[in-house]
Scaffold this active site. Structure first.
Site, PDB file in Angstrom:
ATOM      1  N   GLU A  25       2.010  12.828  10.367  1.00 26.42           N
ATOM      2  CA  GLU A  25       2.360  13.186  11.743  1.00 26.42           C
ATOM      3  C   GLU A  25       3.866  13.393  11.830  1.00 26.42           C
ATOM      4  O   GLU A  25       4.649  12.678  11.210  1.00 26.42           O
ATOM      5  CB  GLU A  25       1.891  12.095  12.708  1.00 26.42           C
ATOM      6  N   ASN A  27      -2.926   6.784   0.010  1.00 25.66           N
ATOM      7  CA  ASN A  27      -2.382   5.936   1.079  1.00 25.66           C
ATOM      8  C   ASN A  27      -2.106   4.524   0.577  1.00 25.66           C
ATOM      9  O   ASN A  27      -1.115   3.900   0.973  1.00 25.66           O
ATOM     10  CB  ASN A  27      -3.331   5.916   2.280  1.00 25.66           C
ATOM     11  N   CYS A  75      -3.197   5.845  10.374  1.00 28.38           N
ATOM     12  CA  CYS A  75      -3.804   5.990   9.036  1.00 28.38           C
ATOM     13  C   CYS A  75      -3.556   4.806   8.100  1.00 28.38           C
ATOM     14  O   CYS A  75      -4.497   4.212   7.600  1.00 28.38           O
ATOM     15  CB  CYS A  75      -3.301   7.274   8.388  1.00 28.38           C
TER      16      CYS A  75
END
Ligand code: NAD
Length: 425
Positions: A150, A203, A255
């Site tokens: 983002e 991630n 996330c």
């Protein structure tokens, strides 16, 4: 190609807009009517750099609907970009994904469902079975995880480090590869479970680096080293590299926290105790709370103290406050009895922060404050008139949760600055 995108959130809108930019015909479908109406009227419901312009420029190639048939009619690819939030136990809640799978109408031509939502390994296989059970053998399935961040999502989508395509059938993978023609990036073609794991592992690698450097910062504080110099020194090592080595008050967002928890749960459900990831998550929780200790050491008990939080979004460049450290900090400060006032240039805290006063400007937030915590590294906070800020504050303590300032930069204004893992000025 004609592409349907299910989900008009951060990922779905960027995906739709970027595929339109690449020349495809796109229909974005969401279940929230207000969102679709806004988009039809040219209003973008989220803040994402470059997205408004992209949608405007591609108006003729992108439309919005709440109707499934309208979205899927004539489509060659259906992207799933719905939310997969954590359940109470930390597993990914796949209910929105299953709704999309069950909503798919019978289609008489070959169509490919491409999963952009982040899902546990094994989801693709389960979706494949469900499609087969429904007699939808002509619907292919591809895992095409999303790695955009983002704030830079449009650029990340159009100039990605890589495109990962996991397919059960090579021809379906070819369709998704073809859809990305025009994007210059390495393509990793693989099986579906591996593609699903690439997303979760990427991630996990990033949050591990964050918790690692935060722990190094905490040891720096105890030993007198400066973590920013340490980051620079280790980041120049080509085997390590410089990114994600910025110490701070921990990661947040929609996330990292949920995906690391989901991987931890996935491992546990599969009989494996992912010890490293457990520690990474715990370190992150403790890191947010260290700010409270720093304030208390400076100000004594926080009851009745006025504390300003500068920045509410989980990072600059977005209005997203999901799992933002600001939420944890505000909650802890309120429970300590502090008066909390907050400001963010874009994120709207009023819906999320009960009991917190939301200020119109940063200087308003600082008026009468005993202490201030820099929570998000917005350029607006760096560029603030700190002489005026100091004049308006009652106290002089600045806890710089993002190491936005050098330790002695604010001293000229009579402020006491304490960063994360840095010498105290
Ligand atoms: N936000 C990011 O930067 C990012 C990056 C990579 C991956 N992801 C993953 O992408 C997925 C979407 O994330 P997001 O941040 O865009 O979520 P979001 O909450 O912003 O958007 C999800 C949208 O899906 C809509 N929706 C729910 N059910 C639907 C249905 N049946 N049909 C159509 N729309 C439906 C919701 O109304 C909402 O608008 C998640 O799995 C997330 O983990 C997000």
């Amino acid at each position: 190609m004609r592409v349907a995108v299910f989900g008009a959130g951060y990922v779905g809108l960027v995906t739709g807009a970027c595929f339109a930019e690449l020349g495809h015909e796109v229909v974005v479908r969401d279940v929230v009517e207000a969102k679709i109406e806004a988009l039809r009227a040219g209003r973008v419901p989220i803040h994402e750099e470059g997205l408004d312009e992209l949608l405007e420029r591609n108006r003729e190639r992108i439309s919005f609907t709440t109707d499934v048939s309208e979205a899927v009619d004539g489509a060659e690819v259906v992207y799933v970009a719905v939310g997969t939030p954590p359940t109470y136990s930390g597993d990914a809640d796949l209910s929105a994904v299953w709704t999309v799978v069950d909503e798919l109408p019978r289609i008489d031509h070959r169509i490919v469902v491409a999963m952009k939502s982040t899902v546990p390994v094994g989801t693709g296989r389960a979706v494949r079975h469900r499609l087969d059970d429904r007699g939808l053998e002509n619907v292919g399935y591809v895992s095409n995880p999303e790695f955009t961040a983002e704030g830079t999502a449009v650029r990340d989508f159009l100039e990605p480090d890589r495109i990962v395509i996991g397919a059960f059938d090579g021809a379906d993978g070819d369709v998704i590869a073809g859809l990305h023609a025009g994007i210059d990036a390495p393509v990793v073609r693989c099986d579906v479970p591996s593609a699903e794991m690439v997303k979760l592992a990427a991630n996990a690698a990033l949050v591990t680096r964050i918790s690692f450097i935060n722990e190094i910062a905490n040891v720096c504080e105890a030993t007198g080293a400066d973590v920013t110099t340490v980051s620079e020194g280790i980041g120049l090592d080509r085997r390590i590299g410089p990114s994600f080595l910025r110490a701070g008050i921990g990661y947040g967002g929609s996330c990292f926290p949920k995906d690391s928890l989901a991987l931890k749960q996935l491992a546990a459900n599969s009989g494996y105790n992912f010890q490293l990831l457990n520690a990474v998550i715990e370190v992150n929780e403790l890191q947010k709370r260290r700010v409270i200790g720093k304030l208390e050491r400076r100000l004594g008990p926080l009851r009745g103290k006025r504390i300003a939080l500068l920045g509410l979004a989980f990072k600059p460049g977005t209005d997203d406050m999901r799992e933002a450290p600001s939420l944890v900090l505000a909650g802890r400060l309120l429970s300590e009895g502090a008066d909390v006032v907050a400001w963010d240039p874009i994120a709207d805290g009023s819906a999320h922060l009960r009991g917190v006063e939301i200020a119109e400007t940063a200087l308003d937030a600082l008026a009468g404050a005993d202490g201030v915590v820099i929570v998000t590294e917005w350029p607006e906070i760096r560029d603030l008139d700190w002489a005026e800020a100091a004049a308006r504050m009652r106290g002089n303590v600045v806890i710089d949760g993002r190491n936005l300032f050098e330790p002695d930069e604010l001293r000229a204004y009579g402020l006491v600055h304490e960063g994360i893992g840095r010498p105290i000025a």
